[in-house]
Motif scaffolding. Structure first.
Motif, short mmCIF file in Angstrom:
data_model
loop_
_atom_site.label_atom_id
_atom_site.label_comp_id
_atom_site.label_asym_id
_atom_site.label_seq_id
_atom_site.Cartn_x
_atom_site.Cartn_y
_atom_site.Cartn_z
N UNK A 66 -8.89 8.12 -15.23
CA UNK A 66 -8.85 6.89 -14.05
C UNK A 66 -8.54 5.73 -14.53
N UNK A 67 -8.29 4.97 -13.70
CA UNK A 67 -7.91 3.46 -13.99
C UNK A 67 -8.82 2.61 -13.01
N UNK A 68 -9.53 1.61 -13.87
CA UNK A 68 -10.25 0.77 -12.96
C UNK A 68 -9.35 -0.51 -12.39
N UNK A 69 -9.30 -0.82 -11.21
CA UNK A 69 -8.55 -1.72 -10.48
C UNK A 69 -9.29 -2.93 -10.09
N UNK A 70 -9.11 -4.12 -10.33
CA UNK A 70 -9.78 -5.19 -9.63
C UNK A 70 -8.50 -6.19 -9.05
N UNK A 71 -8.88 -6.68 -8.03
CA UNK A 71 -7.68 -7.41 -7.30
C UNK A 71 -8.37 -7.62 -5.84
N UNK A 72 -7.42 -7.66 -4.95
CA UNK A 72 -7.53 -8.07 -3.48
C UNK A 72 -7.48 -7.00 -2.42
N UNK A 73 -8.01 -7.05 -1.41
CA UNK A 73 -7.63 -6.16 -0.37
C UNK A 73 -7.53 -6.91 0.82
N UNK A 74 -6.55 -6.61 1.68
CA UNK A 74 -6.20 -7.58 2.87
C UNK A 74 -6.81 -6.54 4.03
N UNK A 75 -7.29 -6.99 4.89
CA UNK A 75 -7.51 -6.40 6.41
C UNK A 75 -7.68 -7.38 7.25
N UNK A 76 -6.96 -7.44 8.51
CA UNK A 76 -6.93 -8.39 9.58
C UNK A 76 -6.78 -9.92 9.27
N UNK A 77 -5.91 -9.95 8.38
CA UNK A 77 -5.42 -11.33 7.96
C UNK A 77 -6.38 -11.76 6.88
N UNK A 78 -7.39 -11.30 6.75
CA UNK A 78 -8.30 -11.86 5.41
C UNK A 78 -8.16 -10.97 4.10
N UNK A 79 -8.18 -11.86 3.02
CA UNK A 79 -8.22 -11.11 1.52
C UNK A 79 -9.64 -11.28 1.00
N UNK A 80 -9.85 -10.15 0.06
CA UNK A 80 -11.40 -10.41 -0.57
C UNK A 80 -11.01 -9.69 -1.75
N UNK A 81 -11.89 -10.20 -2.69
CA UNK A 81 -11.76 -9.90 -4.09
C UNK A 81 -12.50 -8.36 -4.01
N UNK A 82 -11.92 -7.39 -5.01
CA UNK A 82 -12.51 -6.21 -4.85
C UNK A 82 -12.23 -5.28 -6.06
N UNK A 83 -12.96 -4.16 -6.32
CA UNK A 83 -12.78 -3.30 -7.48
C UNK A 83 -12.65 -1.98 -6.78
N UNK A 84 -11.85 -1.19 -7.48
CA UNK A 84 -11.71 0.31 -6.94
C UNK A 84 -10.96 1.21 -8.15
N UNK A 85 -10.57 2.31 -7.85
CA UNK A 85 -10.45 3.26 -8.73
C UNK A 85 -9.22 3.79 -8.50
N UNK A 86 -7.95 3.88 -9.76
CA UNK A 86 -6.86 4.79 -9.26
C UNK A 86 -7.09 6.20 -10.14
N UNK A 87 -6.62 7.33 -9.44
CA UNK A 87 -6.68 8.41 -10.31
C UNK A 87 -5.25 8.98 -9.85
N UNK A 88 -4.61 9.26 -11.07
CA UNK A 88 -3.12 9.88 -10.57
C UNK A 88 -2.17 9.13 -9.51
N UNK A 89 -2.40 7.60 -10.09
CA UNK A 89 -1.72 6.71 -8.84
C UNK A 89 -2.18 6.76 -7.35
N UNK A 90 -3.34 7.32 -7.20
CA UNK A 90 -3.92 7.20 -6.09
C UNK A 90 -5.22 6.37 -5.96
N UNK A 91 -5.53 5.89 -4.65
CA UNK A 91 -6.75 5.04 -4.64
C UNK A 91 -8.01 6.06 -4.39
N UNK A 92 -9.16 5.44 -5.22
CA UNK A 92 -10.51 6.23 -4.98
C UNK A 92 -11.38 4.80 -4.43
N UNK A 93 -11.66 4.78 -3.49
CA UNK A 93 -12.58 3.51 -3.08
C UNK A 93 -13.39 3.81 -2.06
N UNK A 94 -14.76 4.26 -2.64
CA UNK A 94 -15.88 4.34 -1.57
C UNK A 94 -16.73 3.05 -1.40
#
Length: 188
Positions: free
Chosen positions: A57-85
């Protein structure tokens, strides 16, 4: 109370069985606690549990965007795919979130996600974000300095469905090898 709709969504995502078990258990714990600001905790826990199980896995931190707003966030990548519960907890339980609940994003490519992710994208405001205070710290430091000292270690053991002190020792060793926010291929 279990959220079977979200559990079934995770189970249908096509993860290998051991990885699926880790992700479901992490989701259940977050859902039980109604945690709205635990994206780094959940993501680090999932990363270390998956690495212990010999995934990459790879820990990712950065931003997510929804409805024109951005938020700082952390999620996981596994095999170049998102795992974000954690995105579910961030949106379902926050008293500040008004833009609707976002389902867990599990085993999806970035272009197919329900929101826009920008791994390792920061701006001048990032220095004021809670997550920024952990950038450059080891996973071990993060886990070992949690407000409830053993809480994250216990969460990792929970998602692995074990209480083995040998497992915990191995996980602590793994955690020393990774730095939050590096964004490189050698980061978990």
């Amino acid at each position: 109370m279990k959220n079977y709709d979200m559990i079934h969504l995770i189970q249908k995502a096509g993860l290998e069985k051991d990885a699926e078990s880790v992700v479901v258990r992490a989701f259940n714990k977050m859902n039980d606690c109604q945690d709205h600001c635990g994206c780094l905790t959940i993501s680090v826990s999932i990363c270390l549990a998956l690495e212990y199980l010999k995934f990459s896995p790879k820990l990712c931190i950065g931003k997510f965007w929804v409805n024109g707003h951005d938020f700082y966030h952390a999620w996981v990548e596994l095999n170049n795919k998102i795992i974000d519960v954690a995105i579910y907890g961030n949106t379902a339980f926050s008293p500040f979130w008004q833009d609707g609940i976002i389902n867990p994003q599990v085993n999806v490519i970035y272009d197919a996600a329900d929101i826009t992710y920008e791994p390792f994208t920061f701006d001048d405001d990032f220095k004021d974000a809670d997550i920024s205070k952990m950038v450059g710290k080891s996973f071990f430091y993060y886990c070992d300095h949690a407000p409830k000292h053993n809480a994250i270690w216990n969460l990792i053991l929970y998602v692995l469905d074990t209480s083995s002190t040998t497992t915990l020792s191995s996980i602590k060793e793994l955690s020393r090898n990774h730095i939050i926010g590096e964004g490189s291929d050698d980061n978990v």
